[in-house]
Design a protein around this motif. Sequence first.
Motif, PDB file in Angstrom:
ATOM      1  N   GLY A 178       2.054   5.154 -63.179  1.00  0.00           N
ATOM      2  CA  GLY A 178       1.516   5.514 -64.683  1.00  0.00           C
ATOM      3  C   GLY A 178       1.954   7.056 -64.973  1.00  0.00           C
ATOM      4  N   ILE A 179       1.659   7.879 -63.810  1.00  0.00           N
ATOM      5  CA  ILE A 179       2.011   9.322 -64.045  1.00  0.00           C
ATOM      6  C   ILE A 179       3.614   9.310 -64.111  1.00  0.00           C
ATOM      7  N   LEU A 180       4.500   8.780 -63.351  1.00  0.00           N
ATOM      8  CA  LEU A 180       5.879   8.785 -63.590  1.00  0.00           C
ATOM      9  C   LEU A 180       6.268   8.403 -65.147  1.00  0.00           C
ATOM     10  N   ALA A 181       5.694   7.366 -65.370  1.00  0.00           N
ATOM     11  CA  ALA A 181       5.894   6.833 -66.815  1.00  0.00           C
ATOM     12  C   ALA A 181       5.588   7.990 -67.961  1.00  0.00           C
ATOM     13  N   THR A 182       4.323   8.577 -67.854  1.00  0.00           N
ATOM     14  CA  THR A 182       4.103   9.519 -68.678  1.00  0.00           C
ATOM     15  C   THR A 182       5.038  10.555 -68.637  1.00  0.00           C
ATOM     16  N   ARG A 183       5.322  10.949 -67.691  1.00  0.00           N
ATOM     17  CA  ARG A 183       6.345  12.289 -67.564  1.00  0.00           C
ATOM     18  C   ARG A 183       7.658  11.797 -67.998  1.00  0.00           C
ATOM     19  N   GLY A 184       7.944  10.731 -68.010  1.00  0.00           N
ATOM     20  CA  GLY A 184       9.175  10.013 -68.578  1.00  0.00           C
ATOM     21  C   GLY A 184      10.229  10.168 -67.251  1.00  0.00           C
ATOM     22  N   VAL A 185       9.768  10.179 -66.001  1.00  0.00           N
ATOM     23  CA  VAL A 185      10.568  10.145 -64.917  1.00  0.00           C
ATOM     24  C   VAL A 185      11.107   8.688 -64.619  1.00  0.00           C
ATOM     25  N   PRO A 186      12.145   8.196 -64.557  1.00  0.00           N
ATOM     26  CA  PRO A 186      12.414   6.933 -64.006  1.00  0.00           C
ATOM     27  C   PRO A 186      12.480   6.689 -62.777  1.00  0.00           C
ATOM     28  N   PHE A 188      -3.498  17.011 -64.444  1.00  0.00           N
ATOM     29  CA  PHE A 188      -4.489  15.954 -64.347  1.00  0.00           C
ATOM     30  C   PHE A 188      -4.202  15.066 -65.630  1.00  0.00           C
ATOM     31  N   PRO A 189      -3.735  13.784 -65.293  1.00  0.00           N
ATOM     32  CA  PRO A 189      -3.305  12.835 -66.590  1.00  0.00           C
ATOM     33  C   PRO A 189      -4.652  11.819 -66.495  1.00  0.00           C
ATOM     34  N   PRO A 190      -4.946  11.172 -67.478  1.00  0.00           N
ATOM     35  CA  PRO A 190      -6.155  10.623 -67.811  1.00  0.00           C
ATOM     36  C   PRO A 190      -6.628   9.673 -66.552  1.00  0.00           C
ATOM     37  N   PHE A 192      -1.664  -0.906 -70.173  1.00  0.00           N
ATOM     38  CA  PHE A 192      -1.623  -0.618 -68.722  1.00  0.00           C
ATOM     39  C   PHE A 192      -2.100   0.762 -68.543  1.00  0.00           C
ATOM     40  N   PRO A 193      -2.083   1.661 -69.131  1.00  0.00           N
ATOM     41  CA  PRO A 193      -2.814   3.043 -69.039  1.00  0.00           C
ATOM     42  C   PRO A 193      -4.027   2.864 -69.347  1.00  0.00           C
ATOM     43  N   GLY A 194      -4.620   2.262 -70.457  1.00  0.00           N
ATOM     44  CA  GLY A 194      -6.182   2.056 -70.579  1.00  0.00           C
ATOM     45  C   GLY A 194      -6.609   1.306 -69.264  1.00  0.00           C
ATOM     46  N   ALA A 195      -6.152   0.218 -68.897  1.00  0.00           N
ATOM     47  CA  ALA A 195      -6.655  -0.498 -67.852  1.00  0.00           C
ATOM     48  C   ALA A 195      -6.669   0.320 -66.472  1.00  0.00           C
ATOM     49  N   LEU A 196      -5.671   1.066 -66.248  1.00  0.00           N
ATOM     50  CA  LEU A 196      -5.616   1.805 -65.134  1.00  0.00           C
ATOM     51  C   LEU A 196      -6.619   2.947 -65.370  1.00  0.00           C
ATOM     52  N   CYS A 197      -7.096   3.442 -66.412  1.00  0.00           N
ATOM     53  CA  CYS A 197      -8.105   4.564 -66.406  1.00  0.00           C
ATOM     54  C   CYS A 197      -9.354   3.774 -65.953  1.00  0.00           C
ATOM     55  N   LEU A 198      -9.772   2.579 -66.652  1.00  0.00           N
ATOM     56  CA  LEU A 198     -10.917   1.916 -66.409  1.00  0.00           C
ATOM     57  C   LEU A 198     -10.934   1.553 -64.969  1.00  0.00           C
TER      58      LEU A 198
END
Lengths: 106, 106, 106, 319, 319, 319
Positions: free
Chosen positions: F116-124, F8-10, F203-209
């Motif tokens: 965003g989730i791919l980026a977090t997991r480092g998946v290209p 469950f990413p942010p 990006f990640p913060g804006a996506l959360c909001l």
Amino acid sequence: MTETALHARKRIEIVVEAKRADDVTELLDRLGATGWTVLPVAQGRGRQGIRQSGDLSGVLDNVLILCIGSAALAERVLAAREELLGARPAIVSVSECQVLRGERFG
Amino acid sequence: MTETALHARKRIEIVVEAKRADDVTELLDRLGATGWTVLPVAQGRGRQGIRQSGDLSGVLDNVLILCIGSAALAERVLAAREELLGARPAIVSVSECQVLRGERFG
Amino acid sequence: MTETALHARKRIEIVVEAKRADDVTELLDRLGATGWTVLPVAQGRGRQGIRQSGDLSGVLDNVLILCIGSAALAERVLAAREELLGARPAIVSVSECQVLRGERFG
Amino acid sequence: MTGLATLFPPPILFFALGFGAGAARADLSIPDALAKTLSLYLMVAIGLKGGAALATPGGAEGLWAALAVGLALSFLLPVPAFGLLRLGTGLDRDTAAAVSGHYGSVSVVTFAAASGILATRGVPAEGFMPAVLAAMETPAILSAILLARLGGGAGGPKLQGGKLAREVLLNGPVVLLLGSFLIGWITGPAGKAQLAPFTEALFPGALCLFLLEMGLMAVRQLRVGGGGLSARLILFALAMPLIGGAAGLAGGLLAGLSPGGVALMAVLGGSASYIAVPAAMRLALPLADPGVYVTLSVAVTFPFNILVGIPLWLRMAGT
Amino acid sequence: MTGLATLFPPPILFFALGFGAGAARADLSIPDALAKTLSLYLMVAIGLKGGAALATPGGAEGLWAALAVGLALSFLLPVPAFGLLRLGTGLDRDTAAAVSGHYGSVSVVTFAAASGILATRGVPAEGFMPAVLAAMETPAILSAILLARLGGGAGGPKLQGGKLAREVLLNGPVVLLLGSFLIGWITGPAGKAQLAPFTEALFPGALCLFLLEMGLMAVRQLRVGGGGLSARLILFALAMPLIGGAAGLAGGLLAGLSPGGVALMAVLGGSASYIAVPAAMRLALPLADPGVYVTLSVAVTFPFNILVGIPLWLRMAGT
Amino acid sequence: MTGLATLFPPPILFFALGFGAGAARADLSIPDALAKTLSLYLMVAIGLKGGAALATPGGAEGLWAALAVGLALSFLLPVPAFGLLRLGTGLDRDTAAAVSGHYGSVSVVTFAAASGILATRGVPAEGFMPAVLAAMETPAILSAILLARLGGGAGGPKLQGGKLAREVLLNGPVVLLLGSFLIGWITGPAGKAQLAPFTEALFPGALCLFLLEMGLMAVRQLRVGGGGLSARLILFALAMPLIGGAAGLAGGLLAGLSPGGVALMAVLGGSASYIAVPAAMRLALPLADPGVYVTLSVAVTFPFNILVGIPLWLRMAGT
Ligand SMILES: Nc1ncnc2c1ncn2[C@@H]1O[C@H](COP(=O)(O)O)[C@@H](O)[C@H]1O
Ligand SMILES: Nc1ncnc2c1ncn2[C@@H]1O[C@H](COP(=O)(O)O)[C@@H](O)[C@H]1O
Ligand SMILES: Nc1ncnc2c1ncn2[C@@H]1O[C@H](COP(=O)(O)O)[C@@H](O)[C@H]1O
Ligand code: NA
Ligand code: NA
Ligand code: NA
């Protein structure tokens, strides 16, 4: 003759706090209004002094509710005066209007 | 009989530039209005052409001011016509309405 | 006597989808209206159920268009009923009002 | 690619995107609140950066000369503008005076776009230029009022002294720019370090978004207000930025600024206000037609400066 | 310069700028949507940061004592507030109860400003303080309702159970703060790293912009609502934050917090709510006058805390 | 904790927070202008990033195959959707056609959340996927119009050619995505470096909001529009994303994309539009009920994709 296309209805206009608007629209729904429209208010003055919209809590925001309906609806709204005033509206005003497609405004 | 709960009043409607709205509401205050409501305007057309709200300087924003009051108030507003027109309103219109709790609308 | 300063006019009020507002104002322009004012709507209920403004596509946004004009203009608007209803307005209502500077409201 | 990117940096391309989308009547719009927010953000960021620059050792060198040039440009440029408008376009006196005030004053976003491009290219400029920007907002307003008065203009409803003085001296952009400038100066390098992610890292992105919106806004205003403009008025709105820019260029050289500073001074001279001056003119010269001055400034001169003026002055200044 | 910058960090200066601009009636305004956005942003950022801090090893040490102190302060501070108002100002029972609820509860922005200043000075504070902040929002609302009920207040229209419970337990700030706190805690260091540019790098800048707006808003509310306030009410709004702050200081020491934590607890005790509590009071005590409580909280106590309270408690806590 | 955080990413948690707060009728709301701003921001950021990726050496490899698959999916998916709706739910022809158009098209935020989730997991994943996203917006709109026409639908008021063409070809998201993509491509690595703090760090913060807001919006729309939905319609809105997602998965494999690219193609196939398509359908099929298509897309399918679809496709694609 176009005049015959028009049907006399009542135009009910209510200014009330935004936080209590639901109380008014729910009452209108219950009394059989076929619809209503809520307009935002930017600022107002009345017995409470000036109410400037946009404070962070939203308690100073007002709205204007417009409801067009039959004379019978207006009667029912006025008869429910006690409940209506429970939502603490600042203004309850009724005026005359004529609408196209009267069947839409029961 | 609910009809008796209603009191005849005047409904004054003024469209004016947002930057001059204060001039109008101050005049209404001085003439004894018990209140008024300012509604935002999104767009309008008149003798100046189209005025689209939201330009960065705000000079093209208009508002609609609604003031419900006694016939005497409406008379005073019309008598102050010169001063009112000094705020350069686009529209000054008066219509009839009936309100609950007439004592609130001096 | 100030009463004489006032001129009887018609107050046409139309609630329509924001995306179709242009169709209505273009029609008013063509029929010779000297102006109109568009007010934003926050929420409304009608035959489609509740329409809450602010969805990202904008299809649930409504506006209220106010146009003050002569009885002849109102006649023309009602005569163009078919075209007007093509913009699918929810409400077309006409009421009486009196304006200052009648020459401004052809 | 890199060559193209230098000629057309991202903010300019976003302006073109907004303008193109608007012209094609694409269904794209930006909330008013966002445009206002970005405009406030740019003023705060520019002010803080300028103030912090002034607080660095040697940061004030040349400030007074630049301020003097800026004040003079703002005060004097309305005169040729007024002359051109009265002789060349037949605009009424009040509207001509109001328009001329816009061209003496300045546009914050045009300045921001030029600064952004200088920064991208690594060209330095005097850090105090935001103070010059703020100083140039107001004098042109006074000139405009004087031009309208001389010879009996500014008639009609009587002036509302208090309100007017507020609009002139305390208009939003001036207060915000000068206030932020002062805060940047007071808090110096420490404040700068703390606020850099906000004022500097975000700046290019915020500028892109704002120029996108300005492109849309320019077309929208052209559409609603463009009908009222004669060809001569449009010509004026294209010629006047060249006159103002040339004057700014000369003034910048006179003040002994660096090439970057000269470029910015030319950009300021050529730019036209669309926030502070319209608001002041509405009160000072109520008989002037706001449709004319808002449309000329936002919808003709601003695009011209973004697409033609800035590249021109940057090149002329030798950056 | 550095000395001045420590005494008056950028957020405080921006508040002063907004207040000054408003008082001088400068034509400066900030879109409502921006103020609401910044307020949401601060809550999310504070919550995430606090949750992530709790997830670090040892991060929970002292949490329960601090929460207990916070809850007690929020629940009890309305009592002296109510006493002062009834005895000293002659305010009616319902309005007095409503006002006292505001002073038991807390202000997120005041907390944010104090945290920001601590961060700038490099003073550490317990990472879980945002949870204490969230915990202090609600108990004061219950106290206020009890105070109004004892002795026959809260008459008039009957209470709307459901709506009221929602406002009290599920008011926006509490939900957002606690939710973000939880998310920060769940996602721990990984989430923190990912969101840091948003929650941390932007924080000082966002705080500055928001305090600018709060300065403008305070003056605006003072202007529209200030006429209805007696001198005694204003005195109350200046004295009560001192009482609440002193109680918070004592409570923080009692809970064994670090100097930074003690300072924040004092700031919380002294601060007054202007988002959650007004909304709840409007439903719970509809006869109370919102003009009084909104104006006292936003326009008198908030500025006082920013300019006097925060520096005072930071110094008293020995930071 | 870390395991939980991966599942469950942010952004997903913020969506759940918004949905939960809305369902509990918490007094939490987000200004419309903020939601619109975040939506614009995501499109600009995604477009710029994609364009810059395309400009890197080898960045275009596989682009044409992926575009062809995307176009085909968008054009064809409305057919089974329409069949299911007409046979399984009894929806009238126009509304069924309009709804089916939404499911052929795509949702920018769903794509953003998956990226965003791919980026977090480092998946290209292939950098050009934003171009595929943009390409998939429109064909489904044409399919929907064709489906309504075949057999006599789309009656009532006559089509407004010009306005309709604008909505279809020049709808906001397409213009903004493609425009930003183009700008990212033109300005290449230099532009990317300059805009990274805006487009990537935030990006990640804006996506959360934004997902917080989407959670609130989904519940709100469910409340006002959910009453008009039959159980069968809701079933459709849960089944169709599985069909579309499976088709996207197959298409992605067919196009020879990397696992990350396959996952994104499946997410696109399964997602439903709620910005571009509603606006186009309102003009193209005015007799269709917007309450049905907006509610299904925003309030049923979007939450389903965030909570079930994205994790499913990421796992199925082997990332
Ligand atoms: N006479 C009036 N005419 C128009 N609007 C009014 C009037 N009186 C009150 N209002 C509106 O109602 C709001 C609340 O009124 P009050 O509760 O009396 O302060 C005001 O802020 C105005 O927006
Ligand atoms: N006949 C009219 N009916 C309704 N609104 C009008 C009318 N004429 C003018 N207005 C409004 O008043 C504003 C200013 O009018 P004007 O100063 O004539 O351009 C317009 O932008 C409209 O919002
Ligand atoms: N009787 C009414 N009174 C006032 N506004 C109405 C009424 N009926 C409909 N409306 C407005 O018109 C909009 C569209 O109506 P409809 O198309 O019937 O759903 C509603 O959302 C309301 O804003
Ligand atoms: Na200039
Ligand atoms: Na407190
Ligand atoms: Na799809």
